[in-house]
Design a protein around this motif. Structure first.
Motif, PDB file in Angstrom:
ATOM      1  N   ILE A  88       7.779  -0.256   0.409  1.00 56.37           N
ATOM      2  CA  ILE A  88       7.811   1.197   0.295  1.00 56.37           C
ATOM      3  C   ILE A  88       8.789   1.760   1.315  1.00 56.37           C
ATOM      4  O   ILE A  88       8.780   1.368   2.488  1.00 56.37           O
ATOM      5  CB  ILE A  88       6.408   1.798   0.532  1.00 56.37           C
ATOM      6  N   SER A  89       9.642   2.676   0.889  1.00 56.23           N
ATOM      7  CA  SER A  89      10.611   3.299   1.781  1.00 56.23           C
ATOM      8  C   SER A  89       9.925   3.901   2.998  1.00 56.23           C
ATOM      9  O   SER A  89       8.860   4.529   2.874  1.00 56.23           O
ATOM     10  CB  SER A  89      11.383   4.381   1.031  1.00 56.23           C
ATOM     11  N   PRO A  90      10.525   3.766   4.192  1.00 59.04           N
ATOM     12  CA  PRO A  90       9.953   4.427   5.371  1.00 59.04           C
ATOM     13  C   PRO A  90      10.018   5.945   5.263  1.00 59.04           C
ATOM     14  O   PRO A  90       9.311   6.651   5.983  1.00 59.04           O
ATOM     15  CB  PRO A  90      10.819   3.898   6.520  1.00 59.04           C
ATOM     16  N   ASP A  91      10.866   6.447   4.350  1.00 61.44           N
ATOM     17  CA  ASP A  91      10.971   7.887   4.095  1.00 61.44           C
ATOM     18  C   ASP A  91      10.343   8.235   2.748  1.00 61.44           C
ATOM     19  O   ASP A  91      10.769   9.178   2.069  1.00 61.44           O
ATOM     20  CB  ASP A  91      12.441   8.316   4.112  1.00 61.44           C
ATOM     21  N   TYR A  92       9.313   7.490   2.374  1.00 61.30           N
ATOM     22  CA  TYR A  92       8.698   7.648   1.060  1.00 61.30           C
ATOM     23  C   TYR A  92       8.223   9.080   0.799  1.00 61.30           C
ATOM     24  O   TYR A  92       8.303   9.578  -0.322  1.00 61.30           O
ATOM     25  CB  TYR A  92       7.526   6.673   0.936  1.00 61.30           C
ATOM     26  N   ALA A  93       7.746   9.749   1.833  1.00 57.85           N
ATOM     27  CA  ALA A  93       7.230  11.105   1.651  1.00 57.85           C
ATOM     28  C   ALA A  93       8.285  12.033   1.069  1.00 57.85           C
ATOM     29  O   ALA A  93       7.957  12.974   0.331  1.00 57.85           O
ATOM     30  CB  ALA A  93       6.720  11.654   2.976  1.00 57.85           C
ATOM     31  N   SER A  94       9.549  11.765   1.373  1.00 54.01           N
ATOM     32  CA  SER A  94      10.621  12.631   0.871  1.00 54.01           C
ATOM     33  C   SER A  94      11.428  12.004  -0.254  1.00 54.01           C
ATOM     34  O   SER A  94      11.963  12.716  -1.102  1.00 54.01           O
ATOM     35  CB  SER A  94      11.564  13.019   2.022  1.00 54.01           C
ATOM     36  N   ASP A  95      11.536  10.650  -0.286  1.00 55.61           N
ATOM     37  CA  ASP A  95      12.413  10.054  -1.309  1.00 55.61           C
ATOM     38  C   ASP A  95      11.673   9.307  -2.424  1.00 55.61           C
ATOM     39  O   ASP A  95      12.254   8.997  -3.456  1.00 55.61           O
ATOM     40  CB  ASP A  95      13.463   9.134  -0.672  1.00 55.61           C
ATOM     41  N   HIS A  96      10.392   8.961  -2.233  1.00 54.13           N
ATOM     42  CA  HIS A  96       9.573   8.275  -3.245  1.00 54.13           C
ATOM     43  C   HIS A  96      10.261   7.014  -3.783  1.00 54.13           C
ATOM     44  O   HIS A  96      10.185   6.722  -4.980  1.00 54.13           O
ATOM     45  CB  HIS A  96       9.218   9.223  -4.390  1.00 54.13           C
ATOM     46  N   MET A  97      10.875   6.257  -2.889  1.00 49.97           N
ATOM     47  CA  MET A  97      11.588   5.049  -3.296  1.00 49.97           C
ATOM     48  C   MET A  97      10.730   3.798  -3.101  1.00 49.97           C
ATOM     49  O   MET A  97      10.066   3.637  -2.080  1.00 49.97           O
ATOM     50  CB  MET A  97      12.883   4.896  -2.502  1.00 49.97           C
ATOM     51  N   ILE A  98      10.776   2.932  -4.105  1.00 49.37           N
ATOM     52  CA  ILE A  98      10.172   1.603  -4.037  1.00 49.37           C
ATOM     53  C   ILE A  98      11.297   0.583  -4.049  1.00 49.37           C
ATOM     54  O   ILE A  98      12.220   0.676  -4.876  1.00 49.37           O
ATOM     55  CB  ILE A  98       9.229   1.353  -5.229  1.00 49.37           C
ATOM     56  N   PRO A 100       0.840  -1.208   0.000  1.00 44.99           N
ATOM     57  CA  PRO A 100       0.000   0.000   0.000  1.00 44.99           C
ATOM     58  C   PRO A 100       0.873   1.256   0.000  1.00 44.99           C
ATOM     59  O   PRO A 100       1.886   1.328   0.703  1.00 44.99           O
ATOM     60  CB  PRO A 100      -0.782  -0.118   1.314  1.00 44.99           C
ATOM     61  N   LEU A 101       0.477   2.259  -0.774  1.00 45.25           N
ATOM     62  CA  LEU A 101       1.151   3.547  -0.786  1.00 45.25           C
ATOM     63  C   LEU A 101       0.561   4.466   0.278  1.00 45.25           C
ATOM     64  O   LEU A 101      -0.645   4.417   0.542  1.00 45.25           O
ATOM     65  CB  LEU A 101       1.009   4.212  -2.154  1.00 45.25           C
ATOM     66  N   PRO A 102       1.373   5.323   0.880  1.00 43.24           N
ATOM     67  CA  PRO A 102       0.845   6.224   1.923  1.00 43.24           C
ATOM     68  C   PRO A 102      -0.271   7.125   1.420  1.00 43.24           C
ATOM     69  O   PRO A 102      -1.207   7.436   2.163  1.00 43.24           O
ATOM     70  CB  PRO A 102       2.083   7.045   2.311  1.00 43.24           C
ATOM     71  N   GLU A 103      -0.197   7.557   0.152  1.00 43.63           N
ATOM     72  CA  GLU A 103      -1.217   8.462  -0.371  1.00 43.63           C
ATOM     73  C   GLU A 103      -2.437   7.745  -0.927  1.00 43.63           C
ATOM     74  O   GLU A 103      -3.368   8.365  -1.453  1.00 43.63           O
ATOM     75  CB  GLU A 103      -0.623   9.353  -1.478  1.00 43.63           C
ATOM     76  N   MET A 118      14.099   1.874  -6.520  1.00 40.19           N
ATOM     77  CA  MET A 118      13.800   2.668  -7.711  1.00 40.19           C
ATOM     78  C   MET A 118      12.980   3.894  -7.330  1.00 40.19           C
ATOM     79  O   MET A 118      12.113   3.826  -6.447  1.00 40.19           O
ATOM     80  CB  MET A 118      12.997   1.830  -8.712  1.00 40.19           C
ATOM     81  N   LEU A 119      13.238   4.992  -8.002  1.00 38.85           N
ATOM     82  CA  LEU A 119      12.453   6.191  -7.805  1.00 38.85           C
ATOM     83  C   LEU A 119      11.123   6.060  -8.540  1.00 38.85           C
ATOM     84  O   LEU A 119      11.082   5.667  -9.703  1.00 38.85           O
ATOM     85  CB  LEU A 119      13.211   7.407  -8.343  1.00 38.85           C
ATOM     86  N   TYR A 120      10.035   6.367  -7.853  1.00 45.00           N
ATOM     87  CA  TYR A 120       8.704   6.346  -8.452  1.00 45.00           C
ATOM     88  C   TYR A 120       8.261   7.778  -8.714  1.00 45.00           C
ATOM     89  O   TYR A 120       8.166   8.589  -7.788  1.00 45.00           O
ATOM     90  CB  TYR A 120       7.730   5.626  -7.516  1.00 45.00           C
ATOM     91  N   ASP A 121       7.994   8.081  -9.983  1.00 45.65           N
ATOM     92  CA  ASP A 121       7.564   9.419 -10.371  1.00 45.65           C
ATOM     93  C   ASP A 121       6.190   9.332 -11.029  1.00 45.65           C
ATOM     94  O   ASP A 121       6.069   9.056 -12.226  1.00 45.65           O
ATOM     95  CB  ASP A 121       8.565  10.043 -11.343  1.00 45.65           C
TER      96      ASP A 121
END
Length: 382
Positions: free
Chosen positions: A122-132, A74-77, A147-150
């Protein structure tokens, strides 16, 4: 008794079942577990147990038409990421509408047998790094990448180039492990298989047959039990599920060979016995499973914690197991749900509160094509 023991030995030595437990075996059809309550490991008081009997309601089918789904995150957003083992792609599923959007294909994935694109986190710092983060089988090994998710880029082009943080995990046609999860400590945990070479599981210098614990950069995590090593626990055959309870204890599901599948409570530095031990034997130096099942009843994959119970998806068993907990022990016998209703069940993830996400696995080469493509379900559990 001598005859029974001899038969058990023959079962173990005559051949190895597949990762999903398809080979025939003997034995009963019930799960076994200890039901004695136990105080928490930190010496606290006994924890309350959920009701002995639970329930499962399929709220809805979120989406269909998935191909060999394996990882689920699941994604945070909002939205759920699903990895396709055989296609090597990651797809975003809108949990409200079921709409599917392909993020892209992960370069370097070489699917074969049970290998391919497996767990995602999902990265625990996903809000800032958007890493998967992803675990996959390449032509030469199993590895962990990020990987960066854009989401602003066009569909199919939203994944950046993979940055490999761990390589050299032994690969095989079967027993590749593959589950990824960030723990409450913000460290990344990865499960690995022993690719049908049992001694690798006991070799602490090998990454095969282990649970690994690392920093988000792929370095050995501080406090690991074997110094400058990724190894967190060993003696595993093929761990497929990871989940933490409210006391931050780590639970893991594991494929047995021909006799016992396992639910284990993971202890740092613990030796879980494979290939010397399968199931509960009470032998010194090895950690016994908390619960065990005949392989035809489970062949477990993902696990999740909800409403005081472990929920364990079964592949060959084609059912969802509920294991109610009181502290570190089951408080009642495991209970099966959805038996033979949706076919093989691969991954189960907490959706918060009394809700779970669950994926089927009929398109993994061992299912029944007539049942159609795979589904993502929303469950309500008690």
């Amino acid at each position: 008794m001598t005859t029974v023991l001899a038969t058990a030995v023959l079962l173990v030595t005559a051949g190895c079942s597949s990762d999903d437990g398809e080979e025939p075996n003997t034995g009963g059809t019930s799960a076994t577990s200890s039901t004695k309550p136990e105080a928490s490991p930190d010496g606290g008081t006994e924890e309350s147990a959920p009701p002995a009997k639970g329930s499962v309601k399929v709220v809805r089918t979120v989406t269909e038409g998935l191909n060999s789904p394996w990882g689920l995150a699941p994604l945070p957003e909002g939205g759920l990421l699903v990895s396709s083992r055989d296609e090597g792609t990651i797809t975003l599923v809108d949990e409200k509408t079921g709409k599917k959007t392909e993020l892209g294909e992960v370069p370097g994935v070489s699917p074969a047998g049970e290998g391919g694109l497996l767990g995602i986190a999902i990265s625990p710092d996903y809000a800032s790094d958007h890493m998967i983060y992803a675990y996959f089988t390449s032509e030469s090994d199993n590895r962990v990448v990020r990987m960066l998710y854009d989401p602003e880029k066009p569909s199919g082009e939203q994944l950046g180039a993979p940055d490999t943080i761990v390589r050299g995990i032994p690969k095989g046609t079967n027993h590749n492990g593959g589950r990824l999860a960030f723990g409450p400590d913000k460290m990344l945990y990865a499960t690995t298989g022993e690719r049908y070479e049992g001694p690798l599981a006991q070799d602490k210098k090998s990454l095969g047959g282990k649970i690994l614990r690392m920093t988000p950069d792929g370095e050995p995590a501080p406090g690991n039990p074997f110094g400058d090593s990724l190894v967190y626990s060993y003696g595993h055959r093929n761990v497929q599920g990871l989940a933490w309870d409210t006391k931050q204890r780590l639970w893991a599901s594991e494929f047995g060979q021909n006799t016992w599948d396992e639910l284990n409570l993971i202890k740092p530095g613990g030796n879980y016995g494979w290939p010397d031990v399968e199931g509960k034997e009470g032998r010194s130096g090895f950690v016994d499973p908390v619960a065990q099942w005949r392989t035809e009843d489970a062949s477990p994959s993902g696990v999740a914690i909800a409403e005081g119970s472990v929920w364990m998806a079964g592949l060959r068993g084609e059912r969802l197991w509920r294991i109610p907990l009181e502290g570190t022990k089951p408080s009642a016998d495991p209970q099966a749900f959805l038996t033979d209703e949706y076919g093989r069940l691969r991954t189960v993830v907490s959706a918060g509160g009394d809700k779970l996400w669950l994926t089927t696995s009929e398109t993994d080469g061992r299912g029944s094509p007539e049942k159609g493509d795979d589904k993502l379900l929303e469950l309500e559990v008690k």
